[in-house]
Scaffold this active site. Structure first.
Site, PDB file in Angstrom:
ATOM      1  N   ASP A   1      -3.900 -38.612 -85.779  1.00 43.58           N
ATOM      2  CA  ASP A   1      -4.379 -37.589 -86.723  1.00 43.58           C
ATOM      3  C   ASP A   1      -3.816 -37.929 -88.101  1.00 43.58           C
ATOM      4  O   ASP A   1      -2.993 -38.847 -88.247  1.00 43.58           O
ATOM      5  CB  ASP A   1      -3.900 -36.193 -86.281  1.00 43.58           C
ATOM      6  CG  ASP A   1      -4.451 -35.081 -87.176  1.00 43.58           C
ATOM      7  OD1 ASP A   1      -5.563 -35.225 -87.705  1.00 43.58           O
ATOM      8  OD2 ASP A   1      -3.753 -34.062 -87.363  1.00 43.58           O
ATOM      9  N   SER A   2      -4.190 -37.132 -89.087  1.00 47.46           N
ATOM     10  CA  SER A   2      -3.623 -37.298 -90.427  1.00 47.46           C
ATOM     11  C   SER A   2      -2.184 -36.784 -90.479  1.00 47.46           C
ATOM     12  O   SER A   2      -1.445 -37.128 -91.391  1.00 47.46           O
ATOM     13  CB  SER A   2      -4.463 -36.497 -91.428  1.00 47.46           C
ATOM     14  OG  SER A   2      -4.449 -35.130 -91.056  1.00 47.46           O
TER      15      SER A   2
ATOM     16  N   CYS B   1      -8.345 -35.436 -84.164  1.00 50.35           N
ATOM     17  CA  CYS B   1      -8.652 -35.127 -85.558  1.00 50.35           C
ATOM     18  C   CYS B   1     -10.157 -34.911 -85.650  1.00 50.35           C
ATOM     19  O   CYS B   1     -10.937 -35.792 -85.289  1.00 50.35           O
ATOM     20  CB  CYS B   1      -8.221 -36.307 -86.423  1.00 50.35           C
ATOM     21  SG  CYS B   1      -8.711 -36.163 -88.141  1.00 50.35           S
TER      22      CYS B   1
ATOM     23  N   GLU C   1       1.437 -28.578 -92.351  1.00 48.59           N
ATOM     24  CA  GLU C   1       2.237 -29.787 -92.637  1.00 48.59           C
ATOM     25  C   GLU C   1       3.633 -29.405 -93.126  1.00 48.59           C
ATOM     26  O   GLU C   1       4.611 -30.112 -92.880  1.00 48.59           O
ATOM     27  CB  GLU C   1       1.538 -30.667 -93.679  1.00 48.59           C
ATOM     28  CG  GLU C   1       0.393 -31.489 -93.117  1.00 48.59           C
ATOM     29  CD  GLU C   1       0.834 -32.509 -92.064  1.00 48.59           C
ATOM     30  OE1 GLU C   1       1.667 -33.376 -92.369  1.00 48.59           O
ATOM     31  OE2 GLU C   1       0.345 -32.428 -90.919  1.00 48.59           O
TER      32      GLU C   1
ATOM     33  N   CYS D   1     -10.075 -27.853 -86.527  1.00 51.14           N
ATOM     34  CA  CYS D   1      -9.119 -28.800 -87.115  1.00 51.14           C
ATOM     35  C   CYS D   1      -7.891 -28.692 -86.223  1.00 51.14           C
ATOM     36  O   CYS D   1      -7.474 -27.583 -85.863  1.00 51.14           O
ATOM     37  CB  CYS D   1      -8.785 -28.402 -88.545  1.00 51.14           C
ATOM     38  SG  CYS D   1      -7.358 -29.290 -89.214  1.00 51.14           S
TER      39      CYS D   1
ATOM     40  N   HIS E   1      -4.897 -28.970 -86.704  1.00 53.10           N
ATOM     41  CA  HIS E   1      -3.740 -28.252 -87.252  1.00 53.10           C
ATOM     42  C   HIS E   1      -3.799 -26.752 -86.924  1.00 53.10           C
ATOM     43  O   HIS E   1      -2.768 -26.083 -86.886  1.00 53.10           O
ATOM     44  CB  HIS E   1      -3.684 -28.405 -88.781  1.00 53.10           C
ATOM     45  CG  HIS E   1      -3.177 -29.733 -89.266  1.00 53.10           C
ATOM     46  ND1 HIS E   1      -3.905 -30.897 -89.155  1.00 53.10           N
ATOM     47  CD2 HIS E   1      -2.008 -30.082 -89.873  1.00 53.10           C
ATOM     48  CE1 HIS E   1      -3.216 -31.908 -89.675  1.00 53.10           C
ATOM     49  NE2 HIS E   1      -2.059 -31.432 -90.118  1.00 53.10           N
TER      50      HIS E   1
HETATM   51  N1  DGL Z   1      -6.232 -32.366 -88.299  1.00 48.01           N
HETATM   52  C1  DGL Z   1      -7.367 -33.040 -88.834  1.00 48.01           C
HETATM   53  C2  DGL Z   1      -8.661 -32.467 -88.325  1.00 48.01           C
HETATM   54  O1  DGL Z   1      -8.673 -32.035 -87.192  1.00 48.01           O
HETATM   55  C3  DGL Z   1      -7.352 -33.357 -90.303  1.00 48.01           C
HETATM   56  C4  DGL Z   1      -6.784 -32.350 -91.208  1.00 48.01           C
HETATM   57  C5  DGL Z   1      -6.621 -32.892 -92.623  1.00 48.01           C
HETATM   58  O2  DGL Z   1      -5.862 -33.847 -92.804  1.00 48.01           O
HETATM   59  O3  DGL Z   1      -7.281 -32.364 -93.533  1.00 48.01           O
HETATM   60  O4  DGL Z   1      -9.679 -32.490 -88.975  1.00 48.01           O
END
Ligand code: DGL
Length: 286
Positions: A13-14, A76, A156, A188, A190
């Site tokens: 992931d990011s 992600c 984050e 997402c 996150h």
């Molecule tokens: N967690 C990632 C997603 O599911 C990317 C979130 C991001 O870096 O903007 O899209």
């Protein structure tokens, strides 16, 4: 390409969001090790051009597959929305999975009214990937998407409760309340870390975390490719790498994983000429 059942599962992931999927894998695949990649040099992905995210996601997938991983999970959504089809095509020997199709299927089962909400990053919303995936299901009649740019920076930073989170949650849920959806996809990775705040603001809908159905598919695909590992492997040793700040990553892992963080060796990864270099991956057996 020779793939071994005892090879690790690559997950990326990011940033910390991918841990919501990694945790599901760790819980249900107790014989497996994972390599977790957080591309924190580029977080957030969600506000970047889709073609750029596709480049990052493809490069990470390529390094994990070439490094011998027996599966790659794009933990992600925006990576899944941009890079998945090409990578599935490129690596037919191993399962390469994203989170969008499993998330859409789960929501189609969860909804009764047919009205489904999607909370996601700007990029995932713009890609239309959830709308297309949900259209496959006749049970779904209406999809309402909300881009949530304030969420990823909060997660984050390890901020999953408090006034700032509550105000963002209120703002983003309002259009879904107005539309009367009864299932909300956490589009997402996150966002599952904000579930308590979401439920506190609005407890009515079913919040769908695509991680569960994604891991169910992963297990099925590993089985069909005879890559499931059976038997005890002793103490598990996972690898977690970041392209961002190593010390912050170490404490972030402890914050999100608690005691489980002890099972991870933490290392830096670096971008070099469009490729990501990850230490400690076994050399390619191609
Ligand atoms: N967690 C990632 C997603 O599911 C990317 C979130 C991001 O870096 O903007 O899209």
């Amino acid at each position: 390409m020779i793939v071994r059942p005892d090879a690790p599962i690559g997950v990326f992931d990011s940033g910390y969001g991918g841990l919501s999927v990694a945790m599901e894998i760790l819980q249900r695949q107790e014989h497996d090790n994972i390599v977790f990649v957080a591309d924190q040099a580029h977080v957030p992905y969600g506000t970047r051009p889709l073609s750029q995210v596709q480049g990052f996601a493809s490069a990470i997938t390529e390094t994990l597959a070439a490094g011998g991983c027996k599966a790659v999970v794009m933990a992600c959504n925006i990576s899944s929305a941009t890079a998945l089809p090409e990578m599935v095509e490129q690596y037919r020997e191993i399962p390469v999975l994203g989170v969008i199709a499993p998330g859409a299927e789960s929501a189609s089962i969860a909804t009764i009214s047919g009205r489904v909400g999607v909370l996601a990053t700007e990029g995932t919303v713009a890609s239309g990937a959830y709308v297309r995936a949900l259209e496959q299901f006749t049970r779904v009649s209406n999809v309402v998407q909300v881009a949530c740019p304030r969420f990823v920076p909060l997660v984050e930073a390890g901020t999953v409760s408090g006034a700032e989170v509550d105000s963002a949650v209120r703002e983003y849920l309002q259009p879904l309340k107005d539309a009367g959806v009864d299932a909300v996809i956490l589009g997402c990775t996150h966002y599952p870390f904000l579930l308590k705040a979401l439920q506190k603001e609005w407890s009515l809908p079913v919040y769908v975390n695509p991680a569960y159905a994604t891991v169910t598919r992963l297990i099925a695909e590993l089985g069909s490719k005879r890559l499931n590992r059976s038997g005890h492997i002793g103490a598990r040793r996972h690898l977690a790498v970041t392209t961002g700040d190593l010390e912050e990553f170490r404490s972030g892992l402890r914050w999100y994983l608690g005691d489980k963080a002890k099972e991870f060796t933490v290392k830096p990864a670096t971008w070099r000429k469009g490729k990501i270099v990850i230490p400690n991956l076994p050399p390619s057996s191609k």
